[in-house]
Design an enzyme around this catalytic site. Structure first.
Site, mmCIF file in Angstrom:
data_model
loop_
_atom_site.group_PDB
_atom_site.id
_atom_site.type_symbol
_atom_site.label_atom_id
_atom_site.label_comp_id
_atom_site.label_asym_id
_atom_site.label_seq_id
_atom_site.Cartn_x
_atom_site.Cartn_y
_atom_site.Cartn_z
ATOM 1 N N ALA A 58 -5.371 -2.289 5.686
ATOM 2 C CA ALA A 58 -6.731 -1.884 6.053
ATOM 3 C C ALA A 58 -7.653 -2.044 4.856
ATOM 4 O O ALA A 58 -7.193 -2.077 3.716
ATOM 5 C CB ALA A 58 -6.753 -0.423 6.510
ATOM 6 N N THR A 70 -7.327 7.028 11.126
ATOM 7 C CA THR A 70 -7.838 8.005 10.148
ATOM 8 C C THR A 70 -8.628 9.147 10.784
ATOM 9 O O THR A 70 -9.252 8.971 11.848
ATOM 10 C CB THR A 70 -8.767 7.270 9.148
ATOM 11 O OG1 THR A 70 -9.403 8.228 8.313
ATOM 12 C CG2 THR A 70 -9.855 6.469 9.849
ATOM 13 N N ASP A 71 -8.650 10.280 10.084
ATOM 14 C CA ASP A 71 -9.487 11.427 10.477
ATOM 15 C C ASP A 71 -10.975 11.097 10.368
ATOM 16 O O ASP A 71 -11.803 11.799 10.944
ATOM 17 C CB ASP A 71 -9.156 12.643 9.594
ATOM 18 C CG ASP A 71 -9.295 12.352 8.105
ATOM 19 O OD1 ASP A 71 -9.023 11.213 7.685
ATOM 20 O OD2 ASP A 71 -9.682 13.272 7.347
ATOM 21 N N GLY A 86 0.819 -1.202 0.000
ATOM 22 C CA GLY A 86 0.000 0.000 0.000
ATOM 23 C C GLY A 86 0.861 1.263 0.000
ATOM 24 O O GLY A 86 2.095 1.204 0.027
ATOM 25 N N TRP A 116 -6.053 12.086 4.412
ATOM 26 C CA TRP A 116 -5.902 12.462 2.992
ATOM 27 C C TRP A 116 -4.528 12.016 2.471
ATOM 28 O O TRP A 116 -3.732 12.833 1.980
ATOM 29 C CB TRP A 116 -6.055 13.975 2.829
ATOM 30 C CG TRP A 116 -7.418 14.536 3.110
ATOM 31 C CD1 TRP A 116 -8.391 14.002 3.906
ATOM 32 C CD2 TRP A 116 -7.962 15.771 2.598
ATOM 33 N NE1 TRP A 116 -9.483 14.827 3.922
ATOM 34 C CE2 TRP A 116 -9.259 15.914 3.136
ATOM 35 C CE3 TRP A 116 -7.469 16.753 1.757
ATOM 36 C CZ2 TRP A 116 -10.065 17.006 2.847
ATOM 37 C CZ3 TRP A 116 -8.281 17.854 1.472
ATOM 38 C CH2 TRP A 116 -9.567 17.972 2.008
ATOM 39 N N LYS A 141 -12.609 1.719 11.674
ATOM 40 C CA LYS A 141 -11.259 2.171 12.029
ATOM 41 C C LYS A 141 -11.205 2.582 13.503
ATOM 42 O O LYS A 141 -10.186 2.371 14.171
ATOM 43 C CB LYS A 141 -10.830 3.335 11.131
ATOM 44 C CG LYS A 141 -10.581 2.964 9.673
ATOM 45 C CD LYS A 141 -9.358 2.067 9.477
ATOM 46 C CE LYS A 141 -8.055 2.749 9.809
ATOM 47 N NZ LYS A 141 -6.885 1.869 9.564
ATOM 48 N N TYR A 149 -16.664 2.806 7.344
ATOM 49 C CA TYR A 149 -15.192 2.813 7.354
ATOM 50 C C TYR A 149 -14.678 3.479 8.628
ATOM 51 O O TYR A 149 -13.832 2.927 9.333
ATOM 52 C CB TYR A 149 -14.673 3.535 6.107
ATOM 53 C CG TYR A 149 -13.199 3.835 6.129
ATOM 54 C CD1 TYR A 149 -12.248 2.836 5.931
ATOM 55 C CD2 TYR A 149 -12.732 5.142 6.366
ATOM 56 C CE1 TYR A 149 -10.883 3.126 5.957
ATOM 57 C CE2 TYR A 149 -11.382 5.434 6.392
ATOM 58 C CZ TYR A 149 -10.465 4.423 6.193
ATOM 59 O OH TYR A 149 -9.119 4.714 6.229
ATOM 60 N N ASP A 169 -3.669 -13.060 5.613
ATOM 61 C CA ASP A 169 -4.815 -12.177 5.817
ATOM 62 C C ASP A 169 -4.820 -11.762 7.293
ATOM 63 O O ASP A 169 -4.935 -12.625 8.170
ATOM 64 C CB ASP A 169 -6.069 -12.984 5.436
ATOM 65 C CG ASP A 169 -7.360 -12.249 5.720
ATOM 66 O OD1 ASP A 169 -7.322 -11.117 6.259
ATOM 67 O OD2 ASP A 169 -8.425 -12.826 5.414
HETATM 68 N N1 LIG Z 1 -5.552 6.562 2.015
HETATM 69 C C1 LIG Z 1 -5.952 7.551 2.812
HETATM 70 O O1 LIG Z 1 -6.354 8.650 2.372
HETATM 71 C C2 LIG Z 1 -5.914 7.358 4.306
HETATM 72 C C3 LIG Z 1 -6.321 8.425 5.135
HETATM 73 C C4 LIG Z 1 -6.251 8.254 6.519
HETATM 74 C C5 LIG Z 1 -5.824 7.058 7.061
HETATM 75 N N2 LIG Z 1 -5.464 6.038 6.224
HETATM 76 C C6 LIG Z 1 -5.018 4.787 6.828
HETATM 77 O O2 LIG Z 1 -3.649 4.631 6.530
HETATM 78 C C7 LIG Z 1 -3.345 3.232 6.426
HETATM 79 C C8 LIG Z 1 -2.621 2.969 5.119
HETATM 80 O O3 LIG Z 1 -3.417 3.439 4.049
HETATM 81 P P1 LIG Z 1 -2.944 3.279 2.543
HETATM 82 O O4 LIG Z 1 -3.517 4.410 1.771
HETATM 83 O O5 LIG Z 1 -1.493 2.989 2.517
HETATM 84 O O6 LIG Z 1 -3.767 1.956 2.170
HETATM 85 P P2 LIG Z 1 -3.692 1.085 0.822
HETATM 86 O O7 LIG Z 1 -2.817 1.760 -0.183
HETATM 87 O O8 LIG Z 1 -5.098 0.735 0.478
HETATM 88 O O9 LIG Z 1 -2.912 -0.230 1.315
HETATM 89 C C9 LIG Z 1 -3.479 -1.130 2.205
HETATM 90 C C10 LIG Z 1 -2.895 -2.494 1.914
HETATM 91 O O10 LIG Z 1 -3.438 -3.408 2.878
HETATM 92 C C11 LIG Z 1 -3.812 -4.599 2.165
HETATM 93 N N3 LIG Z 1 -4.859 -5.290 2.895
HETATM 94 C C12 LIG Z 1 -6.187 -4.991 2.925
HETATM 95 N N4 LIG Z 1 -6.843 -5.888 3.684
HETATM 96 C C13 LIG Z 1 -5.925 -6.763 4.141
HETATM 97 C C14 LIG Z 1 -6.000 -7.936 4.946
HETATM 98 N N5 LIG Z 1 -7.170 -8.350 5.462
HETATM 99 N N6 LIG Z 1 -4.859 -8.616 5.224
HETATM 100 C C15 LIG Z 1 -3.674 -8.191 4.720
HETATM 101 N N7 LIG Z 1 -3.528 -7.112 3.939
HETATM 102 C C16 LIG Z 1 -4.657 -6.396 3.646
HETATM 103 C C17 LIG Z 1 -4.292 -4.078 0.829
HETATM 104 O O11 LIG Z 1 -4.325 -5.111 -0.119
HETATM 105 P P3 LIG Z 1 -5.396 -5.000 -1.349
HETATM 106 O O12 LIG Z 1 -5.062 -3.730 -2.080
HETATM 107 O O13 LIG Z 1 -5.135 -6.253 -2.132
HETATM 108 O O14 LIG Z 1 -6.748 -4.935 -0.714
HETATM 109 C C18 LIG Z 1 -3.252 -3.013 0.526
HETATM 110 O O15 LIG Z 1 -2.105 -3.530 -0.117
HETATM 111 C C19 LIG Z 1 -4.669 2.492 6.582
HETATM 112 O O16 LIG Z 1 -4.808 2.105 7.924
HETATM 113 C C20 LIG Z 1 -5.714 3.558 6.282
HETATM 114 O O17 LIG Z 1 -6.926 3.299 6.966
HETATM 115 C C21 LIG Z 1 -5.473 6.159 4.862
#
Ligand SMILES: NC(=O)c1ccc[n+]([C@@H]2O[C@H](COP(=O)([O-])OP(=O)(O)OC[C@H]3O[C@@H](n4cnc5c(N)ncnc54)[C@H](OP(=O)(O)O)[C@@H]3O)[C@@H](O)[C@H]2O)c1
Length: 286
Positions: free
Chosen positions: A62, A103-104, A10, A151, A131, A127, A38
């Site tokens: 996530a 997350t926010d 991710g 974000w 979280k 979501y 998983d």
């Molecule tokens: N993106 C945002 O804007 C944002 C904002 C605030 C907080 N966050 C938090 O920041 C963190 C990282 O976000 P990110 O943007 O880096 O997320 P991301 O790019 O969606 O990466 C998440 C990774 O986790 C994997 N995953 C999902 N479910 C899983 C499971 N059950 N077991 C093992 N792996 C799993 C996904 O695989 P698949 O792609 O194959 O599903 C993906 O590779 C998360 O906790 C998110 O809630 C994100």
């Protein structure tokens, strides 16, 4: 130090794989993602964590599909809340410090001023609620840090910087909402702070974002400026103008005050314009 990073494919996970050894070359980082195991499966989590016996577990994995969570709540609760229970249990068993990313969206966005770590969450979406469940599970670990961010954008994966750049290349005029405010945060800056929090095993909840509150409209203008394009090509619209409406409600104002870091004397992350320019320049060179 040995670190296990979940969600390693991710946005945040990929930056952590670089940031840990960059901060200390003797740090060993093991990156795992859905193809390895998983995190929603307790047996798999306990086996994998005990096999690698890390000093730190950083959970970036996530269910991040915010709208899909509304129609598939079980999937979101399993990956975002129950899975963190397993990671907390596994971390305790091997004596590891657990760092969990949140997350926010745990806030409803109605406060009208920046949220501090001690504000009461009140998520408006599945979501966000799942979280928040994950935060509560992480806080059961013997040794934990929760880093709430917002974000997230980066060089990797799909995110708003890439979306805005793509639309700007395809269309003369762009429309983005001007009634949702937050702190854009770049995964490489976030990763550096997570490395510090993890290495120091700083306990508790921290807001970790880049500085500079803006709306998606303001952010789209900043992306165009970073591309050397005319920011007046972006038109402000309101959330109610979005067609079709998005299933999950977004907080209108989820600016996170990084108060716990500030009061701890930790230098905050820079204004988002700095990593934005770096990211746009990097993406344009690809
Ligand atoms: N993106 C945002 O804007 C944002 C904002 C605030 C907080 N966050 C938090 O920041 C963190 C990282 O976000 P990110 O943007 O880096 O997320 P991301 O790019 O969606 O990466 C998440 C990774 O986790 C994997 N995953 C999902 N479910 C899983 C499971 N059950 N077991 C093992 N792996 C799993 C996904 O695989 P698949 O792609 O194959 O599903 C993906 O590779 C998360 O906790 C998110 O809630 C994100």
């Amino acid at each position: 130090m040995r670190v296990l990073v979940t969600g390693a494919l991710g946005q945040v996970g990929r930056e952590l794989l670089e940031a840990f050894p960059a901060a200390n070359t003797s740090t060993e980082v093991i990156g795992v993602d859905l193809g390895d195991f998983d995190i929603g499966d307790r047996d798999e989590v306990l086996a994998a964590v005990s096999a690698s016996s890390p000093d730190v577990v950083v959970n970036t994995a996530a269910w991040t599909a915010v709208d899909a969570a509304e129609s598939e709540p079980d999937g979101a609760w399993r990956s975002n809340a129950l899975a963190v229970r397993h990671l907390a249990e596994a971390s305790d068993r091997v004596g590891a410090h657990l760092v969990h990313i949140s997350t926010d969206y745990v806030f409803d966005g109605t406060k009208g001023s920046p949220y501090v770590e001690w504000d009461e969450p009140n998520p408006a979406s599945v979501y966000g609620a799942s979280k928040l469940g994950g935060e509560r599970e992480a806080a059961q670990a013997r040794s934990f840090t929760i880093a709430r961010t917002s974000w997230v954008c980066s060089r990797h994966g799909s995110n708003m910087v890439k979306t805005i750049m793509r639309v700007a290349a395809e269309q003369p005029e762009l429309s983005f909402v001007d009634d949702q405010f937050g702190h854009p945060t770049f995964a490489d800056d976030l990763a550096r702070m997570v490395v510090r929090l993890a290495t120091e095993r700083r306990p508790g909840l921290f807001h970790v974002t880049n500085a500079g509150a803006t709306s998606w409209f303001g952010f789209a203008q900043a992306v165009l400026e970073a591309m050397g394009e005319d920011p007046d090509r972006v038109r402000p619209i309101s959330t109610t103008d979005l067609q079709p409406p998005r299933p999950a409600p977004r907080p209108a104002f989820s600016v996170l005050d990084n108060m716990a870091l500030r009061l701890s004397g930790v230098e905050p992350l820079p204004d988002f314009h700095e990593p934005l320019q770096r990211t746009v320049t990097w993406l344009e060179a690809q």
